[in-house]
Design a protein around this motif. Structure first.
Motif, PDB file in Angstrom:
ATOM      1  N   CYS A   6       0.826  -1.204   0.000  1.00 28.78           N
ATOM      2  CA  CYS A   6       0.000   0.000   0.000  1.00 28.78           C
ATOM      3  C   CYS A   6       0.863   1.258   0.000  1.00 28.78           C
ATOM      4  O   CYS A   6       0.379   2.352  -0.275  1.00 28.78           O
ATOM      5  CB  CYS A   6      -0.960   0.002   1.180  1.00 28.78           C
ATOM      6  SG  CYS A   6      -0.195  -0.158   2.789  1.00 28.78           S
ATOM      7  N   VAL A  10       3.056   5.016  -6.823  1.00 35.59           N
ATOM      8  CA  VAL A  10       1.884   5.026  -7.707  1.00 35.59           C
ATOM      9  C   VAL A  10       2.347   5.550  -9.057  1.00 35.59           C
ATOM     10  O   VAL A  10       2.742   6.709  -9.182  1.00 35.59           O
ATOM     11  CB  VAL A  10       0.759   5.904  -7.135  1.00 35.59           C
ATOM     12  CG1 VAL A  10      -0.426   5.934  -8.097  1.00 35.59           C
ATOM     13  CG2 VAL A  10       0.329   5.404  -5.768  1.00 35.59           C
ATOM     14  N   HIS A  11       2.323   4.685 -10.071  1.00 38.29           N
ATOM     15  CA  HIS A  11       2.754   5.067 -11.413  1.00 38.29           C
ATOM     16  C   HIS A  11       1.591   4.972 -12.390  1.00 38.29           C
ATOM     17  O   HIS A  11       0.645   4.196 -12.180  1.00 38.29           O
ATOM     18  CB  HIS A  11       3.879   4.146 -11.913  1.00 38.29           C
ATOM     19  CG  HIS A  11       5.141   4.221 -11.115  1.00 38.29           C
ATOM     20  ND1 HIS A  11       5.787   5.407 -10.856  1.00 38.29           N
ATOM     21  CD2 HIS A  11       5.884   3.243 -10.522  1.00 38.29           C
ATOM     22  CE1 HIS A  11       6.871   5.176 -10.140  1.00 38.29           C
ATOM     23  NE2 HIS A  11       6.956   3.879  -9.920  1.00 38.29           N
ATOM     24  N   THR A  12       1.673   5.717 -13.470  1.00 39.12           N
ATOM     25  CA  THR A  12       0.716   5.589 -14.564  1.00 39.12           C
ATOM     26  C   THR A  12       1.424   5.019 -15.787  1.00 39.12           C
ATOM     27  O   THR A  12       2.641   5.105 -15.911  1.00 39.12           O
ATOM     28  CB  THR A  12       0.092   6.946 -14.925  1.00 39.12           C
ATOM     29  OG1 THR A  12       1.131   7.856 -15.297  1.00 39.12           O
ATOM     30  CG2 THR A  12      -0.687   7.522 -13.752  1.00 39.12           C
ATOM     31  N   CYS A  59       1.988  -2.099 -13.454  1.00 43.34           N
ATOM     32  CA  CYS A  59       1.736  -2.811 -12.197  1.00 43.34           C
ATOM     33  C   CYS A  59       3.025  -3.460 -11.685  1.00 43.34           C
ATOM     34  O   CYS A  59       3.333  -3.403 -10.488  1.00 43.34           O
ATOM     35  CB  CYS A  59       0.663  -3.872 -12.394  1.00 43.34           C
ATOM     36  SG  CYS A  59      -1.011  -3.228 -12.625  1.00 43.34           S
ATOM     37  N   MET A  62       5.330  -0.879 -10.199  1.00 40.76           N
ATOM     38  CA  MET A  62       4.904  -0.487  -8.858  1.00 40.76           C
ATOM     39  C   MET A  62       5.251  -1.568  -7.844  1.00 40.76           C
ATOM     40  O   MET A  62       5.710  -1.281  -6.731  1.00 40.76           O
ATOM     41  CB  MET A  62       3.406  -0.169  -8.850  1.00 40.76           C
ATOM     42  CG  MET A  62       3.058   1.093  -9.621  1.00 40.76           C
ATOM     43  SD  MET A  62       1.328   1.647  -9.440  1.00 40.76           S
ATOM     44  CE  MET A  62       0.480   0.533 -10.570  1.00 40.76           C
ATOM     45  N   THR A 159      -3.437  -3.835  -3.483  1.00 41.29           N
ATOM     46  CA  THR A 159      -2.371  -3.718  -2.499  1.00 41.29           C
ATOM     47  C   THR A 159      -2.758  -4.138  -1.089  1.00 41.29           C
ATOM     48  O   THR A 159      -1.905  -4.574  -0.322  1.00 41.29           O
ATOM     49  CB  THR A 159      -1.866  -2.269  -2.448  1.00 41.29           C
ATOM     50  OG1 THR A 159      -2.958  -1.404  -2.104  1.00 41.29           O
ATOM     51  CG2 THR A 159      -1.279  -1.846  -3.795  1.00 41.29           C
ATOM     52  N   HIS A 169      -7.925  -1.852  -1.664  1.00 41.25           N
ATOM     53  CA  HIS A 169      -7.161  -0.725  -2.181  1.00 41.25           C
ATOM     54  C   HIS A 169      -6.420  -1.193  -3.433  1.00 41.25           C
ATOM     55  O   HIS A 169      -5.922  -2.316  -3.468  1.00 41.25           O
ATOM     56  CB  HIS A 169      -6.122  -0.255  -1.161  1.00 41.25           C
ATOM     57  CG  HIS A 169      -6.693   0.493   0.001  1.00 41.25           C
ATOM     58  ND1 HIS A 169      -7.341   1.701  -0.136  1.00 41.25           N
ATOM     59  CD2 HIS A 169      -6.702   0.210   1.329  1.00 41.25           C
ATOM     60  CE1 HIS A 169      -7.726   2.133   1.050  1.00 41.25           C
ATOM     61  NE2 HIS A 169      -7.355   1.251   1.960  1.00 41.25           N
ATOM     62  N   HIS A 171      -3.974   0.300  -7.092  1.00 40.81           N
ATOM     63  CA  HIS A 171      -3.339   1.333  -7.904  1.00 40.81           C
ATOM     64  C   HIS A 171      -3.716   1.061  -9.361  1.00 40.81           C
ATOM     65  O   HIS A 171      -3.504  -0.050  -9.866  1.00 40.81           O
ATOM     66  CB  HIS A 171      -1.825   1.298  -7.731  1.00 40.81           C
ATOM     67  CG  HIS A 171      -1.373   1.658  -6.348  1.00 40.81           C
ATOM     68  ND1 HIS A 171      -0.056   1.530  -5.952  1.00 40.81           N
ATOM     69  CD2 HIS A 171      -2.044   2.131  -5.274  1.00 40.81           C
ATOM     70  CE1 HIS A 171       0.057   1.924  -4.696  1.00 40.81           C
ATOM     71  NE2 HIS A 171      -1.138   2.287  -4.263  1.00 40.81           N
ATOM     72  N   ARG A 181      -6.187   6.863  -9.257  1.00 41.48           N
ATOM     73  CA  ARG A 181      -4.909   6.161  -9.416  1.00 41.48           C
ATOM     74  C   ARG A 181      -4.570   5.350  -8.172  1.00 41.48           C
ATOM     75  O   ARG A 181      -3.976   4.272  -8.272  1.00 41.48           O
ATOM     76  CB  ARG A 181      -3.791   7.160  -9.725  1.00 41.48           C
ATOM     77  CG  ARG A 181      -3.862   7.723 -11.136  1.00 41.48           C
ATOM     78  CD  ARG A 181      -2.609   8.471 -11.513  1.00 41.48           C
ATOM     79  NE  ARG A 181      -2.557   9.824 -10.970  1.00 41.48           N
ATOM     80  CZ  ARG A 181      -3.105  10.888 -11.559  1.00 41.48           C
ATOM     81  NH1 ARG A 181      -3.747  10.755 -12.705  1.00 41.48           N
ATOM     82  NH2 ARG A 181      -2.994  12.092 -11.015  1.00 41.48           N
ATOM     83  N   ALA A 182      -4.906   5.845  -6.993  1.00 42.42           N
ATOM     84  CA  ALA A 182      -4.745   5.113  -5.731  1.00 42.42           C
ATOM     85  C   ALA A 182      -6.124   5.092  -5.102  1.00 42.42           C
ATOM     86  O   ALA A 182      -6.522   6.039  -4.420  1.00 42.42           O
ATOM     87  CB  ALA A 182      -3.724   5.778  -4.831  1.00 42.42           C
ATOM     88  N   ALA A 209       5.616   7.270  -1.482  1.00 44.81           N
ATOM     89  CA  ALA A 209       4.851   7.333  -2.723  1.00 44.81           C
ATOM     90  C   ALA A 209       5.133   8.636  -3.455  1.00 44.81           C
ATOM     91  O   ALA A 209       5.491   9.630  -2.862  1.00 44.81           O
ATOM     92  CB  ALA A 209       3.360   7.227  -2.419  1.00 44.81           C
TER      93      ALA A 209
END
Length: 209
Positions: A6, A10-12, A59, A62, A159, A169, A171, A181-182, A209
């Motif tokens: 958790c 957090v990536h895109t 994913c 992350m 997560t 939860h 991402h 995003r989160a 994060a």
């Protein structure tokens, strides 16, 4: 049990988080993303062609935590294991779970387990064991207030349970805002988008994060 994933970054899947909405919902050409080179792509054209397919690599990035390779470096590794394939006419297919799991294990040293039939209760069990879950959902999960258009076709990284224990939860690589995003959703809402399959990974090291 202490939740480690958790706190994972957090990536895109697109290099500029602020442009995700414009790209996935507004029709902006990803090649116009000014930060495309941050992804590790060789050119704007390569970035534009591939970024929309790399939710799984996002994913993984992350889950690997701080110091993970770039998005396209992970893609290159996955290609060597046929976790992505390309048809003769150039159509990209994947993520293919079994070769992806081999890639993750042999290259990154993570015990990746494919779950072709995964229930919501099974997800909670895996989270309780301290594992992260790459779950196949419909990309419409970023609008949980709307009816689910379908199930599957996109990957998010689950997560932990929510504080009340009754939700998850996750991402979302194609989340259009910080809260998508989160995100956290009740399990019953998550299930509307979930295809019942995924890949579990060990929890990533905790990081800012």
């Amino acid at each position: 049990m202490t939740c480690r994933t958790c706190l994972a970054p957090v990536h895109t899947q697109f290099a500029s988080p602020g442009l995700v909405e414009a790209i996935v919902e507004g029709g902006l050409d990803p090649a116009e993303d000014p930060r495309w080179a941050d992804s590790g792509a060789a050119s704007p054209a390569e970035y534009a062609r591939w970024a929309g397919h790399l939710c799984g690599m996002t994913c993984l990035r992350m889950a690997l935590g701080a110091g993970a390779p770039s998005l396209f470096a992970l893609r290159d590794g996955a290609l060597k294991y046929d976790a992505y394939t390309e048809d003769p006419d150039g159509v990209i297919k994947g993520l293919v779970y079994a070769p992806f799991a081999r890639y993750v294990g042999e290259v990154h040293g993570l015990d990746a387990v494919v779950h072709p039939h995964l229930s919501s209760a099974g997800i909670l069990d895996l989270l309780d064991e301290g594992r992260a879950v790459m779950a196949s959902v419909h990309y419409g999960i970023r609008h949980p207030e709307r009816p689910a258009p379908g199930r599957g076709g996109h990957l998010v990284l689950l997560t932990s349970r929510t504080a009340d224990g009754a939700g998850v939860h996750f991402h979302n690589p194609s989340g259009t805002t910080a809260t998508t995003r989160a995100a956290g959703l009740p399990l019953a809402v998550f299930e509307r988008f979930f295809a019942g399959r995924g890949v579990s990974l060990p929890g990533a090291p905790a990081t800012e994060a």
